[in-house]
Design a protein around this motif. Structure first.
Motif, PDB file in Angstrom:
ATOM      1  N   PRO A 176       8.466 -31.651 -24.204  1.00  0.00           N
ATOM      2  CA  PRO A 176       9.052 -32.873 -24.767  1.00  0.00           C
ATOM      3  C   PRO A 176      10.169 -32.543 -25.759  1.00  0.00           C
ATOM      4  O   PRO A 176       9.984 -31.743 -26.672  1.00  0.00           O
ATOM      5  N   GLY A 177      11.324 -33.131 -25.534  1.00  0.00           N
ATOM      6  CA  GLY A 177      12.476 -32.818 -26.368  1.00  0.00           C
ATOM      7  C   GLY A 177      12.537 -33.685 -27.613  1.00  0.00           C
ATOM      8  O   GLY A 177      11.781 -34.652 -27.772  1.00  0.00           O
ATOM      9  N   PRO A 178      13.441 -33.367 -28.520  1.00  0.00           N
ATOM     10  CA  PRO A 178      13.602 -34.169 -29.737  1.00  0.00           C
ATOM     11  C   PRO A 178      14.129 -35.561 -29.400  1.00  0.00           C
ATOM     12  O   PRO A 178      14.786 -35.754 -28.382  1.00  0.00           O
ATOM     13  N   VAL A 183      -2.674 -25.415 -33.705  1.00  0.00           N
ATOM     14  CA  VAL A 183      -1.426 -24.769 -33.293  1.00  0.00           C
ATOM     15  C   VAL A 183      -0.360 -25.056 -34.355  1.00  0.00           C
ATOM     16  O   VAL A 183      -0.337 -26.130 -34.963  1.00  0.00           O
ATOM     17  N   VAL A 184       0.520 -24.086 -34.595  1.00  0.00           N
ATOM     18  CA  VAL A 184       1.593 -24.313 -35.563  1.00  0.00           C
ATOM     19  C   VAL A 184       2.396 -25.523 -35.115  1.00  0.00           C
ATOM     20  O   VAL A 184       2.619 -25.732 -33.911  1.00  0.00           O
ATOM     21  N   PRO A 185       2.841 -26.375 -36.050  1.00  0.00           N
ATOM     22  CA  PRO A 185       3.505 -27.634 -35.679  1.00  0.00           C
ATOM     23  C   PRO A 185       4.655 -27.478 -34.692  1.00  0.00           C
ATOM     24  O   PRO A 185       4.823 -28.312 -33.796  1.00  0.00           O
ATOM     25  N   SER A 186       5.424 -26.410 -34.805  1.00  0.00           N
ATOM     26  CA  SER A 186       6.584 -26.243 -33.927  1.00  0.00           C
ATOM     27  C   SER A 186       6.194 -25.999 -32.476  1.00  0.00           C
ATOM     28  O   SER A 186       7.024 -26.153 -31.571  1.00  0.00           O
ATOM     29  N   GLN A 187       4.922 -25.619 -32.220  1.00  0.00           N
ATOM     30  CA  GLN A 187       4.474 -25.315 -30.864  1.00  0.00           C
ATOM     31  C   GLN A 187       3.519 -26.365 -30.291  1.00  0.00           C
ATOM     32  O   GLN A 187       3.050 -26.225 -29.160  1.00  0.00           O
ATOM     33  N   ARG A 188       3.246 -27.414 -31.051  1.00  0.00           N
ATOM     34  CA  ARG A 188       2.245 -28.388 -30.598  1.00  0.00           C
ATOM     35  C   ARG A 188       2.706 -29.177 -29.379  1.00  0.00           C
ATOM     36  O   ARG A 188       1.913 -29.458 -28.472  1.00  0.00           O
ATOM     37  N   ALA A 189       3.974 -29.549 -29.324  1.00  0.00           N
ATOM     38  CA  ALA A 189       4.464 -30.305 -28.162  1.00  0.00           C
ATOM     39  C   ALA A 189       4.361 -29.469 -26.902  1.00  0.00           C
ATOM     40  O   ALA A 189       3.972 -29.967 -25.835  1.00  0.00           O
ATOM     41  N   GLU A 247      14.605 -34.958 -18.701  1.00  0.00           N
ATOM     42  CA  GLU A 247      13.340 -35.162 -19.407  1.00  0.00           C
ATOM     43  C   GLU A 247      13.387 -34.615 -20.825  1.00  0.00           C
ATOM     44  O   GLU A 247      12.817 -35.198 -21.748  1.00  0.00           O
ATOM     45  N   THR A 248      14.059 -33.507 -21.037  1.00  0.00           N
ATOM     46  CA  THR A 248      14.138 -32.921 -22.368  1.00  0.00           C
ATOM     47  C   THR A 248      14.952 -33.782 -23.309  1.00  0.00           C
ATOM     48  O   THR A 248      14.648 -33.900 -24.501  1.00  0.00           O
ATOM     49  N   GLN A 249      15.997 -34.422 -22.790  1.00  0.00           N
ATOM     50  CA  GLN A 249      16.886 -35.194 -23.639  1.00  0.00           C
ATOM     51  C   GLN A 249      16.427 -36.626 -23.851  1.00  0.00           C
ATOM     52  O   GLN A 249      16.905 -37.303 -24.751  1.00  0.00           O
ATOM     53  N   SER A 250      15.509 -37.120 -23.026  1.00  0.00           N
ATOM     54  CA  SER A 250      15.104 -38.526 -23.129  1.00  0.00           C
ATOM     55  C   SER A 250      14.127 -38.731 -24.278  1.00  0.00           C
ATOM     56  O   SER A 250      13.556 -37.804 -24.820  1.00  0.00           O
TER      57      SER A 250
END
Length: 266
Positions: free
Chosen positions: A21-23, A49-55, A263-266
């Motif tokens: 999932p993208g920003p 999981v560290v927050p940066s890796q949860r998605a 999908e990453t950009q949406s």
């Protein structure tokens, strides 16, 4: 009651590519949708999981559960995995269904077959601080002696190609990151698609192996290894948190890169 069990047919393996999932404004909702597919144990691990890796964790493990459910004919919340000594997942109640999960920054891959042991690996190509050190870790003496010049571009993409091929084989065997990369011999060069010759596999000489590079974009290297099968490899795409639909025709967008970017950009 006999549950419906869906493909892949003999001799075929399927790979599902799932973007992280993208920003953006939809990210939180997409991650929440992924988490809803996880088991209670997976949710507990996700919280640590560290927050940066949860998605990435949520989308990867939701995809593994959703894809496994589709092919085994059971609801996602009824899927249970038994993990081997080194973490390889096996599907409880459907031992003939072989699954493998790999994820890296930006993408996850789930591989499925009903042939022999199956492993998939994906790595994002990144600048290396110590390419010589990684080369010693990845290459056997036999491979190092035959190391072609086209493997040594600025990002050392050929080294990532070798690494991915070897990791896919070791994951199929159940050893994964604990295995000896140098014990697997391959000669893929710096390609990112097509069959790869497998010259040596530790302790598995009696098996017939299919090893193939999968093109999921120039910034990644991906490979699948299937023992005693997997002559046909089919690649599909899945939005994070979604469930695959296996009714024919089972098709992917014209280019996987366009789908992943969307999908990453949406």
């Amino acid at each position: 009651m006999t549950r419906a069990r869906h493909g892949p047919p003999p001799g075929e393996a399927h790979i599902w590519a799932v973007p992280e999932p993208g920003p953006g404004p939809r990210r939180e909702a997409v991650v929440r949708r992924c988490v809803e597919l996880l088991s209670p144990d997976e949710v507990r691990r996700w919280r640590h999981v560290v927050p940066s890796q949860r998605a990435l964790y949520a989308s990867a493990h939701a995809a593994l559960r959703a894809v496994t459910a589709a092919y085994s004919g059971r609801p996602a919340d009824r899927i249970a995995f038994v993990h081997g000594r080194f973490g390889k997942p096996y599907v409880s109640g459907d031992p003939g269904l072989r699954v493998s999960l790999s994820h890296t920054d930006g993408m996850s891959l789930v591989a499925v077959s009903r042939d022999g042991p199956t492993g998939v690996d994906v790595e994002r190509i990144k600048p290396l601080r110590d390419p010589a050190g990684l080369r010693r870790q990845v290459l056997s003496e036999w491979e190092a002696a035959r190391w072609p010049a086209d493997c040594e571009d600025d990002l050392h993409s050929g080294l990532f190609t070798h690494w991915t091929c070897k990791e896919a084989v070791l994951k199929a065997m159940g050893s994964g990151l604990t295995g000896d990369l140098t014990a697997v011999r391959v000669t893929p060069g710096a390609r990112r698609r097509g069959r790869v010759t497998l010259h040596a596999v530790p302790g598995a000489a009696a098996r017939s192996w299919t090893l193939q590079l999968i093109d999921v974009g120039p910034e990644f290297r991906a490979a699948i290894a299937v023992a005693d099968g997997g002559e046909v490899i089919r690649l599909f795409t899945l939005a994070p948190g979604e469930r695959p639909v296996l009714r024919p025709p089972l098709t992917a967008p014209r280019t996987i890169r366009a789908f992943l970017d969307k999908e990453t950009q949406s």
